[in-house]
Design a protein around this motif. Sequence first.
Motif, short mmCIF file in Angstrom:
data_model
loop_
_atom_site.label_atom_id
_atom_site.label_comp_id
_atom_site.label_asym_id
_atom_site.label_seq_id
_atom_site.Cartn_x
_atom_site.Cartn_y
_atom_site.Cartn_z
N ASP A 81 5.06 11.64 -0.74
CA ASP A 81 5.08 10.21 -0.44
C ASP A 81 5.41 9.97 1.03
O ASP A 81 6.43 10.43 1.54
CB ASP A 81 6.14 9.52 -1.32
N LYS A 82 4.50 9.27 1.72
CA LYS A 82 4.70 8.96 3.13
C LYS A 82 4.57 7.46 3.38
O LYS A 82 4.18 7.02 4.47
CB LYS A 82 3.65 9.71 3.98
N THR A 83 4.89 6.67 2.36
CA THR A 83 4.72 5.21 2.46
C THR A 83 5.49 4.62 3.63
O THR A 83 5.05 3.63 4.23
CB THR A 83 5.17 4.55 1.14
N TYR A 127 0.86 -1.19 0.00
CA TYR A 127 0.00 0.00 0.00
C TYR A 127 0.89 1.24 0.00
O TYR A 127 1.92 1.29 0.68
CB TYR A 127 -0.92 0.02 1.22
N SER A 128 0.50 2.25 -0.77
CA SER A 128 1.26 3.51 -0.82
C SER A 128 0.42 4.63 -0.20
O SER A 128 -0.81 4.55 -0.16
CB SER A 128 1.63 3.87 -2.26
N LEU A 129 1.08 5.65 0.27
CA LEU A 129 0.42 6.74 0.99
C LEU A 129 1.02 8.08 0.57
O LEU A 129 2.24 8.24 0.54
CB LEU A 129 0.62 6.53 2.50
N LYS A 130 0.13 9.02 0.23
CA LYS A 130 0.56 10.38 -0.06
C LYS A 130 -0.25 11.34 0.79
O LYS A 130 -1.47 11.24 0.87
CB LYS A 130 0.38 10.70 -1.54
N TYR A 155 -3.08 0.81 -3.71
CA TYR A 155 -2.19 -0.35 -3.69
C TYR A 155 -1.38 -0.34 -4.98
O TYR A 155 -1.88 -0.69 -6.05
CB TYR A 155 -2.95 -1.67 -3.55
N THR A 179 5.10 -2.98 -3.84
CA THR A 179 6.36 -2.54 -3.25
C THR A 179 7.43 -2.36 -4.32
O THR A 179 7.27 -2.80 -5.47
CB THR A 179 6.86 -3.56 -2.21
N ILE A 196 3.68 3.78 6.90
CA ILE A 196 2.69 2.69 6.97
C ILE A 196 3.19 1.58 7.89
O ILE A 196 4.35 1.16 7.82
CB ILE A 196 2.40 2.14 5.56
N VAL A 205 -4.53 7.03 -0.60
CA VAL A 205 -4.00 5.68 -0.38
C VAL A 205 -4.35 4.83 -1.60
O VAL A 205 -5.44 4.93 -2.16
CB VAL A 205 -4.60 5.03 0.88
#
Length: 557
Positions: free
Chosen positions: A495-497, A487-490, A525, A528, A500, A523
Amino acid sequence: MKDKIKTYGFILLIAVIVSIPLFSSRFNIYADDGIQHVCRLIGTWSSICEGQLFPVIMSHFCNNFGYSWNLFYSPITAFVPLIFHFITKSFALDLKIFMVLVSFLSGITMYKFIYSICKNKYAGLIGAVIYICAPYRLTDMYIRIAVAELTSFVFLPMIFQGLYQIFNKEGKHPEILLIIGSAGIVLSHTVIAMYTAILAFIYVIINIKKMKNKDIIIKLIISIIFIIGIISFFVIPLTEQKMSANYEVFKDGRMERQEVLVYYKLDPIDLLYTSNSRMVFDVGIITIIGIVLTPFSIKMIDKKDKAIYLFSLIVGIISIIMTLKIFPFEKLPSILKMLQFSFRMLEFSSFFFALVVAINFKNLIKDFKFKDVLILSTLIILLIIPMMINNFPYTTKMVDEKSLIPAVKVTANTGRVHAGCASFEYLPTKAFEHMDYIISREDKVIVIEGNANIENDEKQGTNLKFTLNNANKGAKIELPYIYYAGYSLKINGVDKTLNIQESENGFVQIELDKSLENAEVIVSYDGTIAMKISAIISFVSIITFIIYAILLRKKSN
């Protein structure tokens, strides 16, 4: 060419005949593992339609919190059947057509394997028929609906034909067969692949004296490099998931359940006639007759072929013994107990005995021709009819496929096995131990610790947007997704992955590294970095392998 069409046409005919019950309106494709495979196709199709770069998260499974088969379970059976979905629009029918294809291909690869050894097409044909009609293969196909294991039948002959031809310096570029077969079996059934690797290693050791030949060593090294490269897209992410969190599938005692292993051990009589009312473990009367002929046939075998013949006979017998109550399977190392069911060794006996029996019939039936193949094939099919009538799962109450498409909800009454999630073995252990939380949790973003206001949350599959207000540094926010690495997070486009984590409930959690006001959070997917690199490695390996195979073909012509 015309002769080859007739040969393949006969194998196709046998494959179609044994596949007829699949298309009966009363055949229950949802029995045993069948419902899991249909649900997996549904989930994979949805993942593709969602636009997931890596279609591994079934986002609407497990109460809309997402569940992954495809990160852990070999991918061929998740993706190849969906090729037919553009025509059929039915996932159950996709699976049935795929099983017919697998039956045909199993016959073809077995035919080629036997023909490569004894150079007799009729021996190859009867071996292919015995293999296609092996009672255990039909048990996989109809009773257990074990589609992944069924698929592995295609690749076993390719592996051992490749090894046989490499060590005997026969055939045109046998390493191509070895590479395709080895990669295929890993991508169809990992446990069968593990046992096949052990048997292949033993075969290599038996032929160790031939390793003095530089050409043999080069072909084996090239094969290993290509195999590793091709399977990287599956094996590397699988390894990464194992390292990223504790998942049930990797938990000691979860997959190698000793009580199940012991319970399903067989009595010798089961190999002749299975007294169990549902499962069938017969070796097959024609196969038994063929094996009995061994003492008369063995002296007629060419010296160079005697090694593969004896290897097949011995491994087939050992495989049979390993299914019985007398064999101390439970005392083997844990990794070998991953086989789960001792009767799975019948796949190997079915394969190796098909070779032995085919050679025996060829040696002992005078002027062995197509008429003999036809007579034996007819007997084999007639002898499996009682199994088709009495043991195949027929029903008048069929599951409605449409009811499975939105995913069956997990409730307090679900029990150990759930349609679409099996026994929840691909959940993080924390999530599995908090099943009540999965059942009762709302499908929204939740503040677990600290202060934060969640506003304007919008969730579509694995894509989520929401706004954070009055959020203090160190606040822990749990997202409505079960934890899987990728899962990726912005936050505000940054980018704040790395923020997580896995929550105590086995869900995706983010921890804020600073206070935020009116912050947009996105958020998705995306997989990685390791998943992306491994996909590139596999893509490059496949393209390189295709070029390599083409160049070898041109060179030999």
